[in-house]
Design an enzyme around this catalytic site. Structure first.
Site, PDB file in Angstrom:
ATOM      1  N   LYS A 123      47.205  38.264  46.090  1.00 56.32           N
ATOM      2  CA  LYS A 123      47.766  38.868  45.025  1.00 56.32           C
ATOM      3  C   LYS A 123      48.015  37.537  43.897  1.00 56.32           C
ATOM      4  O   LYS A 123      48.240  36.653  44.246  1.00 56.32           O
ATOM      5  CB  LYS A 123      49.327  39.305  45.409  1.00 56.32           C
TER       6      LYS A 123
HETATM    7  N1  GLU Z   1      47.327  46.667  43.147  1.00 57.15           N
HETATM    8  C1  GLU Z   1      47.025  47.620  44.235  1.00 57.15           C
HETATM    9  C2  GLU Z   1      47.907  47.625  45.385  1.00 57.15           C
HETATM   10  O1  GLU Z   1      48.940  47.167  45.341  1.00 57.15           O
HETATM   11  C3  GLU Z   1      45.500  47.456  44.529  1.00 57.15           C
HETATM   12  C4  GLU Z   1      44.847  46.486  44.811  1.00 57.15           C
HETATM   13  C5  GLU Z   1      43.327  46.513  44.934  1.00 57.15           C
HETATM   14  O2  GLU Z   1      42.803  47.688  44.780  1.00 57.15           O
HETATM   15  O3  GLU Z   1      42.851  45.617  45.494  1.00 57.15           O
HETATM   16  O4  GLU Z   1      47.550  48.082  46.341  1.00 57.15           O
END
Ligand code: GLU
Length: 433
Positions: A123
């Site tokens: 992230k």
């Molecule tokens: N940001 C989204 C989550 O928290 C998607 C992450 C992604 O698709 O890699 O799951």
């Protein structure tokens, strides 16, 4: 690059003394320790999982429209990649921090493992309020961020996606910047792109769709007739609006939805398609006619069958958990319930279906998108939705079996499924060198 100081602030334990809000990292680590107590895995594995592999911190200079140069700070936390490349979103938000990115990257590791996707967790984000940026500034900031992260990411290494404050256009700029520097078009470097450049059909709707599927399963499991189930949804962005509308379409009675300005409430049920989502018209929920208006905090206290917090993290805390009147909480946002709040809800008998299962449709369709990019072969919307449904139901069953086998909370059960898969991968791969 920096691994920085990641020591969590220990001053606000689970005793309800919450002067400082729990950070995402504290919540994630406490959840991990709590779930690990039920698990028969090597201690070394849990210890390794408390720490991210790496956190990249980058300076991102931006020439503002005024001509001045401003430098922003960006991060990419890479938590664990034992099961495959790091995967997870990039957020543009004033509250982004190194600790928050690490906590959120841990949740991505569990989320991918619960869904049995061949990915680990990552992230990242930039400390910036996207509302303060013009379109041009957003584009330049994104392109420079892509360049600063270029060495650390790639379709086989780490695959970013949209998150709070970023969207498919952000991903298109990111993919273009990366591809231009690499000298070839590499759509698989990010997911959540527009369909014109390798994005998947159904990706935008997918986190909300999975929240709706899991809410429907939970209602069925606890013997509610969906036609008579009342639902309140905090947050009317992509996750909240899509979840509310699908549940409404499937017959549930969505009585309240909210945005930052407050909530609208109709005991007879709202026409969720008529309420503008954040993408359709930002912050317009309160302009919709409804018999009653409430504050955005009060929606969490409504006496409904299912409450879906789908706005931001840390909204159900030790301060207000006792006021939650819903029978079931289905987490649409990442980390909406603090560790301290979780135990209060458990004592009250409120079932909490965790984010790492409920909103995992986003990363699942991201996986489908990555497969389509690598294979240069598009899937139809029907295929995406069918395969998503199948994946969600199989993850639901895996978690439900753990709930029933060991009388676990849904969160501990989801962690058990995830940690068992991760521990097995670590065990067969071994510790290098
Ligand atoms: N940001 C989204 C989550 O928290 C998607 C992450 C992604 O698709 O890699 O799951």
């Amino acid at each position: 690059m920096s691994t920085g100081s990641l020591e969590a602030n220990e001053s606000n334990g689970s005793d309800g003394e919450t002067e400082e809000p729990e950070t995402a990292l504290e919540t994630a680590r406490r959840q991990l320790e709590h779930a690990a107590a039920n698990l028969d895995v090597e201690d070394g594995v849990i210890e390794r999982l408390k720490h991210p592999t790496t956190v990249h911190r980058v300076a991102v200079p931006l020439r503002r429209d005024s001509g001045e140069v401003e430098v922003f700070t960006g991060y990419r936390a890479q938590h664990d990649d034992v099961r495959g490349p790091y995967k997870g979103g990039l957020r543009f938000h004033p509250h982004v921090s190194e600790q928050e990115c690490v906590g959120l990257s841990m949740w991505m590791t569990w989320k991918c493992a619960v869904m049995d996707l061949p990915f680990g967790g990552g992230k990242g984000g930039i400390i910036v309020d996207p509302k303060d940026l013009s379109e041009g500034e957003k584009e330049r900031l994104t392109r420079r961020f892509a360049e600063e992260l270029r060495k650390f990411i790639g379709p086989k290494k780490d695959i970013p996606a949209p998150d709070m404050g970023t969207d498919s256009q952000t991903m298109a700029w990111f993919m273009d910047a990366y591809s231009m520097q690499e000298g070839e078009t590499i759509p698989g470097v990010v997911t959540g792109k527009p369909t014109a450049v390798g994005g998947s059909e159904g990706r935008e709707e997918s986190p909300g769709r999975s929240v709706a599927i899991i809410a429907r399963q939970a209602a069925e499991y606890y013997d509610y007739d969906l036609e008579e189930t009342t639902v309140a949804v905090q947050g009317f962005g992509s996750v909240g609006a899509n979840a509310a509308r699908l549940l409404d379409d499937w017959g549930a009675n969505v009585v309240s939805v909210s945005d930052v300005n407050g909530a609208i409430y109709d005991p007879d049920g709202l026409d969720t398609h008529a309420v503008p989502s954040h993408e359709e018209e930002p912050e317009a929920v309160m302009s919709h006619d409804a018999p009653e208006k409430l504050s955005n905090e009060k929606i969490l206290e409504l006496d409904v069958d299912i409450l879906i917090p789908a706005a931001i993290g840390n909204v159900i805390t030790a301060e207000n958990a006792n006021d939650v009147e819903a029978d079931i909480v289905v987490e649409g946002a990442n980390g909406p319930t603090t560790f301290a709040a979780d135990s209060i809800l458990e004592e009250k008998g409120v079932e909490v279906i965790p984010d790492i299962l409920a909103n995992a449709g986003g990363v699942t369709v991201s996986y489908f998108e990555w497969l389509q990019d690598i294979n240069r072969r598009k899937w139809s919307l029907d295929r995406v939705n069918e395969e998503l449904e199948e994946k969600m139901l199989s993850a639901w069953d895996d978690v439900r079996e753990e709930v029933e086998a060991d009388d676990l909370s849904w969160r501990d059960a989801a962690y058990t499924v995830a940690l068992s898969r991760i521990a097995e991968a670590k065990s067969v791969r071994g510790l290098w060198p």
